[in-house]
Scaffold this motif. Structure first.
Motif, PDB file in Angstrom:
ATOM      1  N   GLY A  27      -5.896   4.438   7.594  1.00  0.00           N
ATOM      2  CA  GLY A  27      -7.338   4.630   7.544  1.00  0.00           C
ATOM      3  C   GLY A  27      -8.075   3.876   8.625  1.00  0.00           C
ATOM      4  O   GLY A  27      -9.040   4.387   9.210  1.00  0.00           O
ATOM      5  N   MET A  28      -7.626   2.636   8.917  1.00  0.00           N
ATOM      6  CA  MET A  28      -8.290   1.776   9.888  1.00  0.00           C
ATOM      7  C   MET A  28      -7.256   1.107  10.774  1.00  0.00           C
ATOM      8  O   MET A  28      -6.196   0.708  10.300  1.00  0.00           O
ATOM      9  N   THR A  29      -7.584   0.964  12.040  1.00  0.00           N
ATOM     10  CA  THR A  29      -6.696   0.225  12.932  1.00  0.00           C
ATOM     11  C   THR A  29      -7.493  -0.502  14.002  1.00  0.00           C
ATOM     12  O   THR A  29      -8.607  -0.092  14.352  1.00  0.00           O
ATOM     13  N   MET A  30      -6.919  -1.585  14.483  1.00  0.00           N
ATOM     14  CA  MET A  30      -7.380  -2.241  15.703  1.00  0.00           C
ATOM     15  C   MET A  30      -6.274  -2.023  16.721  1.00  0.00           C
ATOM     16  O   MET A  30      -5.150  -2.489  16.540  1.00  0.00           O
TER      17      MET A  30
ATOM     18  N   LYS B  32      -9.507   3.005  -1.665  1.00  0.00           N
ATOM     19  CA  LYS B  32      -8.283   2.445  -1.089  1.00  0.00           C
ATOM     20  C   LYS B  32      -8.155   2.845   0.376  1.00  0.00           C
ATOM     21  O   LYS B  32      -8.405   3.989   0.731  1.00  0.00           O
ATOM     22  N   VAL B  33      -7.747   1.880   1.201  1.00  0.00           N
ATOM     23  CA  VAL B  33      -7.576   2.167   2.623  1.00  0.00           C
ATOM     24  C   VAL B  33      -6.634   1.142   3.235  1.00  0.00           C
ATOM     25  O   VAL B  33      -6.576  -0.010   2.789  1.00  0.00           O
ATOM     26  N   VAL B  34      -5.880   1.568   4.237  1.00  0.00           N
ATOM     27  CA  VAL B  34      -4.978   0.681   4.972  1.00  0.00           C
ATOM     28  C   VAL B  34      -5.650   0.256   6.274  1.00  0.00           C
ATOM     29  O   VAL B  34      -6.204   1.085   7.006  1.00  0.00           O
ATOM     30  N   LEU B  35      -5.621  -1.041   6.557  1.00  0.00           N
ATOM     31  CA  LEU B  35      -6.056  -1.602   7.842  1.00  0.00           C
ATOM     32  C   LEU B  35      -4.829  -2.187   8.523  1.00  0.00           C
ATOM     33  O   LEU B  35      -4.144  -3.045   7.938  1.00  0.00           O
TER      34      LEU B  35
END
Length: 341
Positions: free
Chosen positions: A92-95, A34-37
Motif C-alpha cells: 500500500g505504501m512505500t518509500m 489495514k495497509v503495508v508500509l
C-alpha cells in the motif's frame, strides 16, 4: 531480521445497554484500515527515521483508524520490486526511488547539477517545491499517489580499498576506472561523459563487487551508503554531481478508497514527517561525513575549478541527451527552475 510494527487499534466502546434478550444489536465498530508500509533501506537510512515520524503522527492524529504493518530493510524486496508492488497494490505504501523503467520521465530524478545547495534542493524538491507537481503527475499515471519527495543527500564517487585512485579532474581522471552505476541510462551516460568506464549493476551486488575488485569504485553514492559500505572503501570524492531524492508513494487505488478525512490524516502525517526530514537532512549528512572521516576514509572535495568543469560537462552533454529522453519541454522547465542556461 523482519521487523513488523502495527499501530494498535483503539478499544471501541459499545454504546447503550442491553435492552431485551430478543433485541438485535447492530455492530457499531468500524475496522481499522489495514495497509503495508515498506522500504528497502537499512535502519541508518533517513527512510527509517521518516517512517518512525510518520507512524507516530498517524497514531496520534488518527488513533485506531489505521493498522499499519511496517517492513523496513528490504524484506519485501529491493526498491525496484517495492516500486512495482506499489503500482500493483501488493504494497500500500512505500518509500523508494524513481524507477525509470516504468516512465522515462523519471530520469529527471537523477539529472546532474540541478541543485547546488541544500537550500536550492529544498526549493526544488521540498514541500511546495517547483518540481513536486511534475512528479505528482508522473506518479499518478503509474497508479500511485505522491505523498512527499524525501531528501536523501548529494552524491559522490567512492573508490574501493587498494585502488589508489582519486578522480577529481574530469574527464581525464576517469580513464580506465570501472565505476558501478545504477542500471539507468542517465547514470551510464553521465559517467561516460565524465570519462569513466560505467558498469551498470544492481545495488544488491555492489558490496561484493567492491570487495572482490569487479569494479574499482561506485558512483551515485550519498554519505549514508558510503558509511554503510565503509569496510571496503578508501576514498570518497564528494562531487555533489546530483541530489538524490526518495519518494513517499501510496497505491492510487488504495488512496482513492479512503474517505476525505482518512486521506487528510495520511497526508498530514506524511507532511509532518517530510518537513522533519527536510529540516534535519543536512545535519544528518554532516554527521555522516564526520563518521566517514573518523573511520579513516579519505574524503575529498572538488576545488571550484574542478567543480565548474564537471558541472559544464553534465549540463552541456547530459542535459542535451536528456532532451531526447524526457522531452525538451521538461528539461527547459528544469532549466528555468535552476536558472541554468
Amino acid at each position: 531480521m523482519k521487523i513488523t510494527r502495527s499501530i494498535e487499534k483503539s478499544t471501541l466502546a459499545i454504546a447503550g445497554a442491553v435492552l431485551m434478550a430478543a433485541a438485535v444489536i447492530a455492530p457499531s465498530a468500524v475496522a481499522s484500515e489495514k495497509v503495508v508500509l515498506a522500504h528497502a533501506m537499512s535502519k541508518e537510512h533517513i527512510f527509517n527515521q521518516v517512517a518512525d515520524k510518520f507512524l507516530a503522527s498517524l497514531d496520534k492524529n488518527a488513533p485506531g483508524q489505521f493498522d499499519v504493518e511496517y517492513h523496513p530493510g528490504g524484506d519485501l524486496g529491493d526498491w525496484t520490486s517495492q516500486f512495482e508492488q506499489t503500482i500493483s497494490g501488493e504494497i500500500g505504501m512505500t518509500m523508494t526511488f524513481p524507477a525509470t523503467d516504468f516512465d522515462p520521465r523519471l530520469n529527471i530524478s537523477i539529472m546532474g547539477m540541478v541543485a547546488n545547495s541544500w537550500e536550492e534542493a529544498a526549493n526544488i524538491y521540498g514541500p511546495g517545491g517547483s518540481m513536486v507537481k511534475v512528479y505528482d503527475e508522473i506518479y499518478s499515471g503509474l497508479n500511485m499517489k505522491l505523498l512527499a519527495i524525501l531528501p536523501i543527500d548529494f552524491g559522490g564517487v567512492a573508490m574501493r580499498k587498494g585502488s589508489g585512485k582519486v578522480p577529481v579532474n574530469f574527464p581525464e581522471d576517469g580513464a580506465g576506472i570501472k565505476v558501478r552505476v545504477p542500471p539507468m541510462q542517465t547514470a551510464i551516460k553521465r559517467f561516460e561523459y565524465l570519462g569513466f568506464n560505467p558498469v551498470p549493476m544492481p545495488f544488491s551486488e555492489l558490496y561484493t563487487a567492491l570487495q572482490l575488485g569487479a569494479v574499482d569504485g561506485r558512483s551515485f553514492g550519498p554519505p549514508s551508503e558510503i558509511w554503510q559500505m565503509r569496510d571496503v572503501l578508501e576514498t570518497y570524492v564528494f562531487t555533489r554531481d546530483y541530489f538524490e531524492q526518495g519518494a513517499f508513494l501510496v497505491n492510487k487505488d488504495w488512496w482513492e478508497g479512503l474517505d476525505a478525512d482518512q486521506q487528510a490524516k495520511v497526508q498530514g502525517a506524511a507532511d509532518e514527517a517530510a518537513a522533519w526530514a527536510w529540516k534535519e537532512a543536512e545535519s544528518i549528512s554532516s554527521g555522516l561525513i564526520a563518521n566517514i572521516k573518523n573511520h579513516g576514509i579519505n574524503v575529498v572535495e572538488l576545488n571550484p575549478a574542478q567543480q565548474e568543469k564537471m558541472s559544464s560537462i553534465i549540463q552541456e552533454k547530459e542535459w542535451s541527451w536528456m532532451e531526447a529522453t524526457v522531452g525538451k519541454d521538461l528539461v527547459d522547465q528544469i532549466r528555468a527552475t535552476t536558472k541554468s542556461k
